[in-house]
Each structure stands twice: as C-alpha cells, then as structure tokens.
Design a protein around this motif. Sequence first.
Motif, mmCIF file in Angstrom:
data_model
loop_
_atom_site.group_PDB
_atom_site.id
_atom_site.type_symbol
_atom_site.label_atom_id
_atom_site.label_comp_id
_atom_site.label_asym_id
_atom_site.label_seq_id
_atom_site.Cartn_x
_atom_site.Cartn_y
_atom_site.Cartn_z
ATOM 1 N N ALA A 240 0.824 -1.210 0.000
ATOM 2 C CA ALA A 240 0.000 0.000 0.000
ATOM 3 C C ALA A 240 0.858 1.260 0.000
ATOM 4 C CB ALA A 240 -0.936 0.000 1.210
ATOM 5 N N ILE A 241 2.062 1.190 0.587
ATOM 6 C CA ILE A 241 2.937 2.361 0.642
ATOM 7 C C ILE A 241 3.400 2.760 -0.752
ATOM 8 C CG2 ILE A 241 5.153 1.186 0.863
ATOM 9 C CD1 ILE A 241 4.026 4.279 2.832
ATOM 10 N N ALA A 242 3.197 1.874 -1.739
ATOM 11 C CA ALA A 242 3.575 2.191 -3.117
ATOM 12 C C ALA A 242 2.830 3.408 -3.638
ATOM 13 C CB ALA A 242 3.323 0.990 -4.026
ATOM 14 N N VAL A 243 1.729 3.773 -2.990
ATOM 15 C CA VAL A 243 1.000 4.977 -3.400
ATOM 16 C C VAL A 243 1.892 6.210 -3.319
ATOM 17 C CG1 VAL A 243 0.070 5.555 -1.112
ATOM 18 C CG2 VAL A 243 -1.213 6.167 -3.157
ATOM 19 N N THR A 244 2.879 6.182 -2.414
ATOM 20 C CA THR A 244 3.814 7.303 -2.274
ATOM 21 C C THR A 244 4.519 7.610 -3.591
ATOM 22 O OG1 THR A 244 4.227 6.665 0.025
ATOM 23 C CG2 THR A 244 5.838 8.114 -1.005
ATOM 24 N N PHE A 245 4.785 6.581 -4.383
ATOM 25 C CA PHE A 245 5.521 6.755 -5.624
ATOM 26 C C PHE A 245 4.645 7.307 -6.744
ATOM 27 C CE2 PHE A 245 7.550 3.470 -3.139
ATOM 28 C CZ PHE A 245 8.879 3.831 -3.185
ATOM 29 N N LEU A 246 3.330 7.196 -6.594
ATOM 30 C CA LEU A 246 2.418 7.615 -7.650
ATOM 31 C C LEU A 246 1.851 9.013 -7.424
ATOM 32 C CD1 LEU A 246 0.443 4.242 -7.957
ATOM 33 C CD2 LEU A 246 2.197 5.108 -9.520
ATOM 34 N N ILE A 247 1.816 9.473 -6.177
ATOM 35 C CA ILE A 247 1.219 10.782 -5.877
ATOM 36 C C ILE A 247 1.890 11.915 -6.642
ATOM 37 C CG2 ILE A 247 0.833 12.495 -4.048
ATOM 38 C CD1 ILE A 247 0.368 10.141 -2.130
ATOM 39 N N PRO A 248 3.238 12.005 -6.694
ATOM 40 C CA PRO A 248 3.854 13.110 -7.438
ATOM 41 C C PRO A 248 3.487 13.115 -8.925
ATOM 42 C CG PRO A 248 5.462 12.071 -6.007
ATOM 43 C CD PRO A 248 4.258 11.187 -6.007
ATOM 44 N N VAL A 249 3.300 11.923 -9.496
ATOM 45 C CA VAL A 249 2.918 11.846 -10.914
ATOM 46 C C VAL A 249 1.594 12.567 -11.132
ATOM 47 C CG1 VAL A 249 2.310 10.291 -12.804
ATOM 48 C CG2 VAL A 249 4.152 9.677 -11.223
ATOM 49 N N PHE A 250 0.620 12.261 -10.279
ATOM 50 C CA PHE A 250 -0.685 12.896 -10.416
ATOM 51 C C PHE A 250 -0.648 14.358 -9.981
ATOM 52 C CE2 PHE A 250 -1.978 8.427 -10.444
ATOM 53 C CZ PHE A 250 -2.877 8.431 -11.505
ATOM 54 N N GLY A 251 0.149 14.674 -8.961
ATOM 55 C CA GLY A 251 0.270 16.065 -8.540
ATOM 56 C C GLY A 251 0.764 16.950 -9.673
ATOM 57 N N MET A 252 1.806 16.492 -10.369
ATOM 58 C CA MET A 252 2.327 17.256 -11.511
ATOM 59 C C MET A 252 1.340 17.259 -12.667
ATOM 60 S SD MET A 252 6.437 16.424 -11.623
ATOM 61 C CE MET A 252 6.306 14.631 -11.422
ATOM 62 N N LEU A 253 0.675 16.118 -12.902
ATOM 63 C CA LEU A 253 -0.277 16.019 -14.009
ATOM 64 C C LEU A 253 -1.457 16.967 -13.814
ATOM 65 C CD1 LEU A 253 -1.337 14.632 -16.572
ATOM 66 C CD2 LEU A 253 -2.389 12.896 -15.085
ATOM 67 N N TRP A 254 -2.104 16.933 -12.631
ATOM 68 C CA TRP A 254 -3.260 17.799 -12.397
ATOM 69 C C TRP A 254 -2.862 19.263 -12.442
ATOM 70 C CZ3 TRP A 254 -5.809 14.198 -13.819
ATOM 71 C CH2 TRP A 254 -6.123 13.038 -13.125
ATOM 72 N N GLY A 255 -1.700 19.603 -11.896
ATOM 73 C CA GLY A 255 -1.256 20.997 -11.938
ATOM 74 C C GLY A 255 -1.033 21.478 -13.357
ATOM 75 N N ALA A 256 -0.436 20.624 -14.194
ATOM 76 C CA ALA A 256 -0.178 21.000 -15.584
ATOM 77 C C ALA A 256 -1.466 21.107 -16.390
ATOM 78 C CB ALA A 256 0.765 19.986 -16.226
ATOM 79 N N VAL A 257 -2.391 20.167 -16.174
ATOM 80 C CA VAL A 257 -3.627 20.127 -16.966
ATOM 81 C C VAL A 257 -4.590 21.237 -16.570
ATOM 82 C CG1 VAL A 257 -5.692 18.761 -17.460
ATOM 83 C CG2 VAL A 257 -3.448 17.673 -17.479
#
Length: 296
Positions: A240-257
Amino acid sequence: MRPRDFLELLLLAALWGGSFLFMRIAAPLFGPVPLIELRVGLAAAVLLPLLAWRGKLGQLRQHAAALVFVGITNSALPFVLYAWAALSVTAGFASIVNATAPLFAAWVGWVWLKHRLSPGTLVGLLVGVLGVIILVWGKASFRAGGSGWAVAACLAATLNYGVAANFTKRYLTGVDPMAIAAGSQFYAAVLLAPFAVWLWPDVNPGADAWLAVVLLAVGCTSVAYVMYFRLIAHIGPARAIAVTFLIPVFGMLWGAVFLSEQVTGNMLAGCAVILCGTGLATGVFRFPALTRAEKT
C-alpha cells in the motif's frame, strides 16, 4: 496484486495528488487556516458516522490524548503548512516534497525511538536528501518574492508526518485505523475552529472555490482514508505504501492540466532521486550489496 487492487491504488494516488491542486485553487480565496478547517471538519463529518456504524465511537474518548496529538501532527499543522505553501509553490512541487514522508518517518524513528537504520535505509536517506537539494535548487530564496519559506513549510509539514507515523506506531498500535482517521480529523477540526473563525475571509469565495473544498475534504481526505485502509487490509502495508511513488505523478499532471503549471527539469530530476531514496529507505528497492551488508 489483483487488477482491482491496482486500480484502487491508482485512484488513491489520483485523489491524494489532487489534494495539492485543490489547495492551490482554494487557499488564496479562503486562506490556509479556514480552508483546512473546512477540509478536516467535512472529512470528520463523513468519517464519524462510519465509525459509529462500526460501533467504535468510544475509542475517540478512550484514546483522546493520543488522537489529539495525531490530529495536530498528521492533519492540522501539516495541512495548514501545505495550504500556506500553495500560495507560492506549484501543486506538482508540493506533491514531490510530500513523497519524502517515508524518509522523515525513518529519520524520526532513528532519532526519537532509536530504531536501527539498515545500510539500505541509510543510503536511501542520503539519496533522498540529494533529491530534495536538486528539487529546490534555485527556488529556496528567502528574499522578498522568493519561495524559500514556502519550501521550508512543505518540508516542515512532511516532518510532521514522520513524527505522526512514529507516534501512531508506538502509542496507537491495536487501535482501529478508522478510529485514528476519524479521531484525528475531528480533533484537528476542534483545534483549528477558533483560528478559522478569526481568519475567515471577508468576501465569501465563489462556487468554484467551494467545489474545490468539498472535493478536497470528501474525496481527497475521507474517501481516500477509507480506500487506503481497504488497501492495507487487501494487499498489506508494504504494498500500500507504493502509493507514495504515484502521488507526485498525479500532482504534476493535475497541476499542468488544470492550472497550466510548468513541470521543470529540476522537478523531474528531484522527483526521480527522491523516489529512488524513498524506495531504498522503505525496502521497496533492494541492491544485492546492501542486502548482504544488512545480513552481516
């Protein structure tokens, strides 16, 4: 991991990555403290009935002191710090700093609880520090108009997560995770209420800002907590801690979009190095040489 669990992990990362977007939208209009009061208050309003339905509402009183401390260090203080930082730094940048939480947890556990640091964890901490340096290079200016204090606020917020994680492990082991989630949000809301009233904006924010608040509170906090605990139950905490690795991807994606935020080379390089350090520190990544050193 079943496909359903993997999809739920992606959705959780998307929700938590979205929290930085919604803070970026709403913080300038509500102010950091009123925004976070709404976030934790609405989240508590969703979680408390679920806890009552499970018949465990009494745990809020039984573990009140510990839950107050977790409410401060895991919700009230870090949320306010991130909301204040959102006035100056991008959603993507803040989400990358947030990925250092496992590094801070390991460091706090070593300093406070005297946990032994394995060679892999130690290397991971050093690599993570290097990643933070790369990330903030050229941004940490404390002159007028600089974002140095905002960067410091993000790091201080993540340090609080590290404190809360170790405190929870030491003093709240065996307590229902839903009680910890609901109790921390409830007590955070109680503690922030007088400050939120004092700092409430003179002009009522518009519908877009209120929508961001509702999505932040309900989606990124209460629903995300429930999903996270479901994942822990289904696939275990290590996965479940693997979510830590995915949050920045979405953080950058939502900010850019949605906000047309720029994703810089420093952000990508810093993110990659930080996640590498986090992986080493948490044992997700293992190198044979380090593994042999741990066994000797």
